[in-house]
Write an enzyme that holds these catalytic residues in place. Structure first.
Site, mmCIF file in Angstrom:
data_model
loop_
_atom_site.group_PDB
_atom_site.id
_atom_site.type_symbol
_atom_site.label_atom_id
_atom_site.label_comp_id
_atom_site.label_asym_id
_atom_site.label_seq_id
_atom_site.Cartn_x
_atom_site.Cartn_y
_atom_site.Cartn_z
ATOM 1 N N HIS A 146 10.262 38.820 36.887
ATOM 2 C CA HIS A 146 9.324 38.407 37.951
ATOM 3 C C HIS A 146 7.836 38.646 37.658
ATOM 4 C CE1 HIS A 146 9.659 42.666 38.837
ATOM 5 N NE2 HIS A 146 10.791 42.551 39.520
ATOM 6 N N ASN A 175 20.675 47.408 41.024
ATOM 7 C CA ASN A 175 20.099 48.445 41.908
ATOM 8 C C ASN A 175 20.761 48.445 43.284
ATOM 9 O OD1 ASN A 175 18.929 45.981 42.549
ATOM 10 N ND2 ASN A 175 16.995 46.892 43.217
ATOM 11 N N HIS A 189 18.247 36.279 38.326
ATOM 12 C CA HIS A 189 17.756 37.453 39.065
ATOM 13 C C HIS A 189 18.111 37.355 40.548
ATOM 14 C CE1 HIS A 189 14.313 40.583 39.283
ATOM 15 N NE2 HIS A 189 15.157 40.769 40.276
ATOM 16 N N ASP A 204 15.910 47.127 37.240
ATOM 17 C CA ASP A 204 15.112 46.330 38.181
ATOM 18 C C ASP A 204 14.971 47.024 39.531
ATOM 19 O OD1 ASP A 204 13.687 44.039 39.132
ATOM 20 O OD2 ASP A 204 15.451 43.606 40.349
ATOM 21 N N ARG A 258 23.452 42.946 46.735
ATOM 22 C CA ARG A 258 23.556 44.057 47.702
ATOM 23 C C ARG A 258 24.936 44.683 47.792
ATOM 24 N NH1 ARG A 258 18.522 44.480 47.196
ATOM 25 N NH2 ARG A 258 17.123 43.457 48.659
ATOM 26 N N HIS A 284 19.892 39.663 43.926
ATOM 27 C CA HIS A 284 20.387 40.930 44.485
ATOM 28 C C HIS A 284 21.535 40.603 45.436
ATOM 29 C CE1 HIS A 284 17.113 43.349 42.820
ATOM 30 N NE2 HIS A 284 16.368 42.274 43.009
ATOM 31 N N ASP A 342 14.764 36.009 42.395
ATOM 32 C CA ASP A 342 14.655 37.393 42.876
ATOM 33 C C ASP A 342 15.120 37.457 44.340
ATOM 34 O OD1 ASP A 342 14.203 40.076 43.112
ATOM 35 O OD2 ASP A 342 12.041 39.989 42.803
#
Lengths: 433, 214
Positions: free
Chosen positions: A241, A103, A69, A161, A73, A71, A314
């Protein structure tokens, strides 16, 4: 599927480390020889030949970590993280593989978006990276993505997510169709009519500080819903999470009932509670929020007893100017790739709450298994995915010490114990310190 | 010195970290309103000669009230007994941890020496949140009216008032209301705060000294 630079495996020898591979029950001092990126020999006094030697006396060598998990970006906020910087950060954190969430801006919901990421990963990823694609178009919760095509192009799994799939009917369809792709559906469990406006865990501290609360039941209600749907459809599901004791209780019951459900917890939820929010520091603001001590205790117990098989960072980078604002104005999310092992070693292993072996297993085998990835292991014939850990090193986390483009760490200023000394990912030495 | 009022919790703390100036928190979001609590303590002490062992009922929208949070903390420090009274959704879960008790029954104000009425903060009510069905029903159930008070009970309000909602005009204008005293106390206590911080010593004013108010 994982994507990275197509580079040949290296010839290495790691000498004198304590080898700990909990999944195989290994705990012994030995040398490890890697030929062309593959573990070729385990033993004592192995000949280095012309191999690059990594001296590891007094260090622990374990299967490298897998972060399910992250991100990255990219696309959209490359000022916060890129595939290159995020995977470099992951290498420094001891990871041999990470999974990126969809996302982004735009959302990874089409073959074009996924294809572009795969291409970039092949040219700039320091370690292999996998991409989850969205369940619904633009994570809008209205229309399924073309999951079949996305899976064929290499999506590791599917998730919206950041937001829940609010409609139970659509969630059911996602589970039904997801089964056709053979990839796991991962869910962000949040009932937004209960969490709306929430800044932190609802409890005594939110009442005292005046923050709008984000109650545990906003998460656990959705956990119960999604487990019920997974049970009804007899499909696998992964819970992202988890933060509340009610959620891990539900997961425990579901697993006991034979539902193929996995769950992940983050280092920050395992190590911190809502007490930290008294500082009003935006670097302890994330979704789901830090919860109470009884929640933290329940997460630790779930990690120990195997209810929760994955530790996920996360990792959520944010630009400095977006976090240097009052708590309520700050976005949710904290970084974690480069500090996860140290945080867990300092707060869970050293105080005797969780054995080292359990932490290592939940950071590596557990996440790999949840998504059907190759499990990193230390055995002859296996691809070399190794992390070298110095359990005695004590140091302070500072803003200038990160490879990530962002520094919104919940550990800034803290002195921790346990340092990653080297990472070997997919047969290559990608980090050494 | 920087005096800061801000709609978001923690803004004064953020500014304090960035500057060496004295920071006065003049109200940050729903968090704290320290000078209001000081002037309220001053007002109560002027009226009763003490704060300790008094029973103060705080009525209304505690959830959105920085005034309430500072006052509960201040009264607890001074040894007063605090009861919060209001609709369930406006009494934040866990607030008892600040050293007070809660009740959803307006009759609970009957035993108090001071009834402290909070403003219904309509602007803070998220649309569709349904904290209460209507202001009309709020006024009927929790409005502080003469019928719900005993003679001699003192009434306070941080202002501005919504007459006819949380407070009946007959209560607001009654001799037992300390609301105008609060306004005067606000001036002197805030003068004292500014003086203390600028001079680095307490203002040379003893409680009880006559103070000229413009």
């Amino acid at each position: 599927m994982l994507f990275g630079k197509d580079a040949p495996g290296e010839n290495l020898i790691v000498r004198g480390a304590r080898i700990v591979d909990p999944a195989q029950g290994v705990d012994t001092v030995a040398d490890v020889r890697v030929d062309d990126g593959v573990i070729a020999a385990l033993g004592t006094d192995l000949e280095p030949n012309s191999h690059r030697v990594v001296e590891a006396d007094g260090l622990v060598l374990a299967p490298a970590f897998v972060d399910p998990h992250v991100h990255l970006r990219t696309p959209g906020r490359e000022d916060e993280e890129t595939i290159a910087s995020g995977t470099a950060a992951a290498a420094a954190g001891g990871y041999c593989a990470i999974l990126a969430m969809p996302n982004t801006d735009p959302v990874v919901d089409s073959a074009a978006a996924l294809g572009s990421l795969v291409e970039r990963a092949r040219s700039e990823a320091e370690i292999p990276v996998g991409f989850l694609a969205a369940i619904t178009k633009a994570e809008g919760g209205a229309e399924l993505t073309e999951m079949g095509e996305l899976a064929d192009l290499g999506a590791t799994g599917f998730t919206d997510d950041g937001v829940p799939v609010a409609s139970p009917g659509l969630m059911r369809r996602a589970l039904q169709y997801g089964a056709v792709t053979g990839r796991r559906i991962a869910v962000h469990c949040e009932e937004t009519t209960l969490s709306r406006g929430g800044q932190m865990h609802e409890g005594e501290i939110s009442a005292q500080l005046g923050f709008t609360g984000y109650p545990s039941v906003a998460e656990s209600l959705m956990v119960e819903r999604d487990l019920a749907l997974a049970a009804y459809e007899r499909q696998a599901i992964h819970l992202l999470h988890l933060s509340a004791w009610e959620s891990v209780q539900a997961l425990r019951r579901a697993r006991q009932a034979g539902i193929e459900a996995t769950g992940e917890v983050t280092p920050h939820h395992l190590c911190r509670t809502d007490e930290a929010v008294r500082t009003l520091d935006p670097n302890v603001k994330m979704n789901p929020p830090l919860r109470s001590e009884s929640d933290r205790t329940a997460l630790i117990e779930a990690l120990r007893d195997g209810t929760v098989t994955c530790i996920a960072t996360d990792h959520a980078p944010h630009a400095r100017h977006e976090k240097e604002v009052p708590f309520e104005a700050a976005p949710f999310g904290v970084t974690g790739l480069e500090t996860s092992f140290a945080a867990l070693y300092t707060h869970l292993v050293e105080p005797g709450l969780v054995p080292l072996e359990t932490v290592l297993e939940r950071m590596s085998t557990g996440p790999a298994r949840a998504y059907g990835l190759d499990e990193p292991r230390i055995a002859v014939g296996a691809r070399a995915n190794l992390v070298l850990l110095d359990l005695k090193a004590s140091y302070r986390i500072t803003a200038d010490g990160f490879r990530s483009r962002s520094v919104n760490s919940w550990l800034l200023g803290e002195t921790v114990k346990g340092r990653v000394r080297a990472t070997i990912a997919n047969g290559r030495l990608v980090y050494a310190a | 010195m920087i005096v800061i009022r801000h709609p978001q919790i923690g803004a004064p703390q953020l500014v304090a970290r960035a500057t060496g100036a004295h920071i006065v928190n003049a109200g940050d979001g729903k968090h704290q309103h320290p000078t209001q609590a000081l002037l309220d303590l001053y007002t109560i002490k002027e009226e009763f000669g003490r704060v300790q062992a008094l029973h103060v009922a705080i009525v209304g929208d505690v959830l959105h009230s920085r005034v309430a949070r500072s006052l509960i903390q201040a009264l607890a420090l001074m040894g007063a007994h605090v009861t919060l009274v209001g609709p369930p959704a406006l009494l934040p879960r866990g607030i008892e941890s600040m050293g007070c008790e809660t009740s959803t029954d307006i009759a609970a104000i009957g035993a108090a020496d001071v009834v402290y009425v909070l403003r219904m903060q309509r602007e803070r009510m998220q649309e569709g949140a349904n904290y209460v069905p209507s202001l009309r029903e709020y006024a009927a159930r929790w409005g502080v009216t003469p019928e719900r008070l005993r003679p001699g009970q003192k009434v306070m309000h941080p202002g501005p008032m919504n007459r006819g909602v949380e407070i009946d005009p007959r209560v607001a204008d009654h001799a037992d209301a300390l609301i105008e005293t609060q306004v005067r106390a606000g001036l002197v206590t805030r003068m004292a705060v500014l003086y203390d911080l600028l001079v680095g010593a307490p203002a040379p004013v003893r409680v009880g000294d006559p103070v000229e108010v413009a």
